[in-house]
Design a protein around this motif. Structure first.
Motif, PDB file in Angstrom:
ATOM      1  N   ALA A 165     -20.024 -35.202 -37.330  1.00 30.06           N
ATOM      2  CA  ALA A 165     -19.414 -35.294 -36.002  1.00 30.06           C
ATOM      3  C   ALA A 165     -18.224 -34.360 -35.878  1.00 30.06           C
ATOM      4  CB  ALA A 165     -18.994 -36.727 -35.720  1.00 30.06           C
ATOM      5  N   PHE A 166     -17.454 -34.207 -36.944  1.00 34.81           N
ATOM      6  CA  PHE A 166     -16.270 -33.351 -36.888  1.00 34.81           C
ATOM      7  C   PHE A 166     -16.605 -31.861 -36.991  1.00 34.81           C
ATOM      8  CE2 PHE A 166     -14.125 -37.373 -37.568  1.00 34.81           C
ATOM      9  CZ  PHE A 166     -13.026 -37.235 -36.726  1.00 34.81           C
ATOM     10  N   ILE A 167     -17.770 -31.508 -37.522  1.00 28.88           N
ATOM     11  CA  ILE A 167     -18.182 -30.091 -37.549  1.00 28.88           C
ATOM     12  C   ILE A 167     -18.247 -29.534 -36.135  1.00 28.88           C
ATOM     13  CG2 ILE A 167     -20.115 -28.506 -38.008  1.00 28.88           C
ATOM     14  CD1 ILE A 167     -20.736 -30.195 -40.487  1.00 28.88           C
ATOM     15  N   VAL A 168     -18.668 -30.356 -35.197  1.00 25.95           N
ATOM     16  CA  VAL A 168     -18.890 -29.900 -33.824  1.00 25.95           C
ATOM     17  C   VAL A 168     -17.611 -29.898 -32.988  1.00 25.95           C
ATOM     18  CG1 VAL A 168     -20.284 -30.343 -31.758  1.00 25.95           C
ATOM     19  CG2 VAL A 168     -21.291 -30.643 -33.986  1.00 25.95           C
ATOM     20  N   THR A 169     -16.506 -30.382 -33.527  1.00 23.50           N
ATOM     21  CA  THR A 169     -15.271 -30.394 -32.745  1.00 23.50           C
ATOM     22  C   THR A 169     -14.746 -28.974 -32.524  1.00 23.50           C
ATOM     23  OG1 THR A 169     -13.879 -30.666 -34.710  1.00 23.50           O
ATOM     24  CG2 THR A 169     -14.569 -32.682 -33.554  1.00 23.50           C
ATOM     25  N   GLU A 170     -13.964 -28.839 -31.467  1.00 21.75           N
ATOM     26  CA  GLU A 170     -13.402 -27.533 -31.110  1.00 21.75           C
ATOM     27  C   GLU A 170     -12.497 -26.984 -32.208  1.00 21.75           C
ATOM     28  OE1 GLU A 170     -11.680 -27.672 -27.181  1.00 21.75           O
ATOM     29  OE2 GLU A 170     -13.490 -28.616 -26.377  1.00 21.75           O
TER      30      GLU A 170
ATOM     31  N   CYS B 106     -12.824 -27.344 -35.443  1.00 20.11           N
ATOM     32  CA  CYS B 106     -13.546 -26.965 -36.658  1.00 20.11           C
ATOM     33  C   CYS B 106     -13.920 -25.486 -36.605  1.00 20.11           C
ATOM     34  CB  CYS B 106     -14.792 -27.818 -36.823  1.00 20.11           C
ATOM     35  SG  CYS B 106     -15.617 -27.554 -38.399  1.00 20.11           S
ATOM     36  N   GLN B 107     -13.577 -24.775 -37.655  1.00 19.77           N
ATOM     37  CA  GLN B 107     -13.759 -23.329 -37.678  1.00 19.77           C
ATOM     38  C   GLN B 107     -15.080 -22.915 -38.317  1.00 19.77           C
ATOM     39  OE1 GLN B 107     -10.213 -21.638 -39.402  1.00 19.77           O
ATOM     40  NE2 GLN B 107      -8.916 -22.481 -37.820  1.00 19.77           N
ATOM     41  N   VAL B 108     -16.169 -23.465 -37.816  1.00 22.07           N
ATOM     42  CA  VAL B 108     -17.491 -23.014 -38.239  1.00 22.07           C
ATOM     43  C   VAL B 108     -18.112 -22.246 -37.080  1.00 22.07           C
ATOM     44  CG1 VAL B 108     -17.802 -24.986 -39.797  1.00 22.07           C
ATOM     45  CG2 VAL B 108     -18.795 -25.065 -37.536  1.00 22.07           C
ATOM     46  N   HIS B 109     -19.096 -21.433 -37.392  1.00 13.88           N
ATOM     47  CA  HIS B 109     -19.743 -20.600 -36.389  1.00 13.88           C
ATOM     48  C   HIS B 109     -20.373 -21.459 -35.285  1.00 13.88           C
ATOM     49  CE1 HIS B 109     -22.233 -17.418 -34.720  1.00 13.88           C
ATOM     50  NE2 HIS B 109     -21.514 -16.563 -35.451  1.00 13.88           N
ATOM     51  N   GLU B 110     -20.316 -20.968 -34.065  1.00  8.97           N
ATOM     52  CA  GLU B 110     -20.887 -21.700 -32.925  1.00  8.97           C
ATOM     53  C   GLU B 110     -22.381 -21.960 -33.101  1.00  8.97           C
ATOM     54  OE1 GLU B 110     -19.342 -23.168 -30.154  1.00  8.97           O
ATOM     55  OE2 GLU B 110     -17.609 -22.750 -31.426  1.00  8.97           O
ATOM     56  N   ASN B 111     -23.104 -21.055 -33.753  1.00 10.03           N
ATOM     57  CA  ASN B 111     -24.543 -21.265 -33.981  1.00 10.03           C
ATOM     58  C   ASN B 111     -24.789 -22.548 -34.777  1.00 10.03           C
ATOM     59  OD1 ASN B 111     -24.876 -18.804 -32.730  1.00 10.03           O
ATOM     60  ND2 ASN B 111     -25.509 -17.716 -34.566  1.00 10.03           N
ATOM     61  N   TYR B 112     -23.951 -22.782 -35.783  1.00 10.92           N
ATOM     62  CA  TYR B 112     -24.047 -23.987 -36.619  1.00 10.92           C
ATOM     63  C   TYR B 112     -23.794 -25.226 -35.749  1.00 10.92           C
ATOM     64  CZ  TYR B 112     -23.032 -26.678 -40.999  1.00 10.92           C
ATOM     65  OH  TYR B 112     -23.006 -27.564 -42.057  1.00 10.92           O
ATOM     66  N   LYS B 113     -22.728 -25.186 -34.968  1.00 14.02           N
ATOM     67  CA  LYS B 113     -22.414 -26.310 -34.082  1.00 14.02           C
ATOM     68  C   LYS B 113     -23.571 -26.585 -33.116  1.00 14.02           C
ATOM     69  CE  LYS B 113     -17.401 -25.646 -34.122  1.00 14.02           C
ATOM     70  NZ  LYS B 113     -16.186 -25.524 -33.307  1.00 14.02           N
ATOM     71  N   ASN B 114     -24.128 -25.531 -32.541  1.00 15.99           N
ATOM     72  CA  ASN B 114     -25.224 -25.697 -31.582  1.00 15.99           C
ATOM     73  C   ASN B 114     -26.469 -26.289 -32.230  1.00 15.99           C
ATOM     74  OD1 ASN B 114     -23.673 -24.753 -29.449  1.00 15.99           O
ATOM     75  ND2 ASN B 114     -24.295 -22.629 -29.779  1.00 15.99           N
ATOM     76  N   GLU B 115     -26.722 -25.948 -33.485  1.00 14.01           N
ATOM     77  CA  GLU B 115     -27.872 -26.530 -34.193  1.00 14.01           C
ATOM     78  C   GLU B 115     -27.692 -28.027 -34.387  1.00 14.01           C
ATOM     79  OE1 GLU B 115     -30.964 -25.105 -35.182  1.00 14.01           O
ATOM     80  OE2 GLU B 115     -30.162 -23.654 -33.740  1.00 14.01           O
ATOM     81  N   ILE B 116     -26.488 -28.449 -34.686  1.00 15.17           N
ATOM     82  CA  ILE B 116     -26.230 -29.884 -34.831  1.00 15.17           C
ATOM     83  C   ILE B 116     -26.449 -30.579 -33.491  1.00 15.17           C
ATOM     84  CG2 ILE B 116     -24.447 -31.639 -35.248  1.00 15.17           C
ATOM     85  CD1 ILE B 116     -23.362 -29.785 -37.452  1.00 15.17           C
ATOM     86  N   ILE B 117     -25.937 -30.009 -32.430  1.00 15.14           N
ATOM     87  CA  ILE B 117     -26.100 -30.610 -31.104  1.00 15.14           C
ATOM     88  C   ILE B 117     -27.578 -30.704 -30.707  1.00 15.14           C
ATOM     89  CG2 ILE B 117     -25.661 -30.235 -28.626  1.00 15.14           C
ATOM     90  CD1 ILE B 117     -22.870 -29.205 -29.486  1.00 15.14           C
ATOM     91  N   ARG B 118     -28.369 -29.703 -31.080  1.00 15.37           N
ATOM     92  CA  ARG B 118     -29.802 -29.702 -30.753  1.00 15.37           C
ATOM     93  C   ARG B 118     -30.627 -30.605 -31.664  1.00 15.37           C
ATOM     94  NH1 ARG B 118     -29.093 -24.133 -29.223  1.00 15.37           N
ATOM     95  NH2 ARG B 118     -29.284 -23.392 -31.339  1.00 15.37           N
ATOM     96  N   ALA B 119     -30.062 -30.994 -32.794  1.00 15.94           N
ATOM     97  CA  ALA B 119     -30.819 -31.753 -33.794  1.00 15.94           C
ATOM     98  C   ALA B 119     -31.269 -33.109 -33.260  1.00 15.94           C
ATOM     99  CB  ALA B 119     -29.972 -31.942 -35.056  1.00 15.94           C
TER     100      ALA B 119
END
Length: 126
Positions: A7-12, A14-27
């Motif tokens: 849940a925290f990976i997707v927070t604003e 968190c300094q991970v690539h947006e592609n990674y965040k979007n994959e979690i949201i689509r999962a």
């Protein structure tokens, strides 16, 4: 206690690539797999080309060294480079429940509000 890394990976913040965040949201709830069981280092990740190949090699009895070479730099590929096909997209089973980006503050407030609602609607025994 709880473990809530996904849940925290997707927070604003968190300094991970947006592609990674979007994959979690689509999962969806079925989109994670556990790799590394054969060598005693299980890791839950989202399904992609890398996990498919890893699981295939694991099933075929690949050595620890071969499996390690396959994933070397995988987290950097996902987090920094945004490679969602060959990177290691670590995420828990809860990934299917993460549906939007928000700040850490918003996430914590949402959790507190949901917890309070559950407590008010429950019967506790002493």
């Amino acid at each position: 206690g709880v473990q809530m890394g996904t849940a925290f990976i997707v927070t604003e913040e968190c300094q991970v690539h947006e592609n990674y965040k979007n994959e979690i949201i689509r999962a969806r709830d079925i989109d994670s797999k556990v790799t590394g069981r054969s060598c005693g280092h299980p890791v839950r990740t989202l399904r992609n080309q890398m996990t498919k190949l890893y699981l295939q090699k694991e099933k075929e009895g690949a050595s620890f060294e071969e499996l390690e070479a396959l994933t070397l730099g995988g987290l950097k590929k996902a987090v920094v480079e945004g490679d969602v096909k060959n990177g290691s997209l670590m995420a828990g089973q809860s990934a299917g429940l993460v549906t939007e980006k928000m700040t850490c503050e918003m996430l914590i407030r949402k959790l507190v509000k949901g917890t309070e609602k559950q407590i008010r609607g429950s019967v506790f025994y002493e």
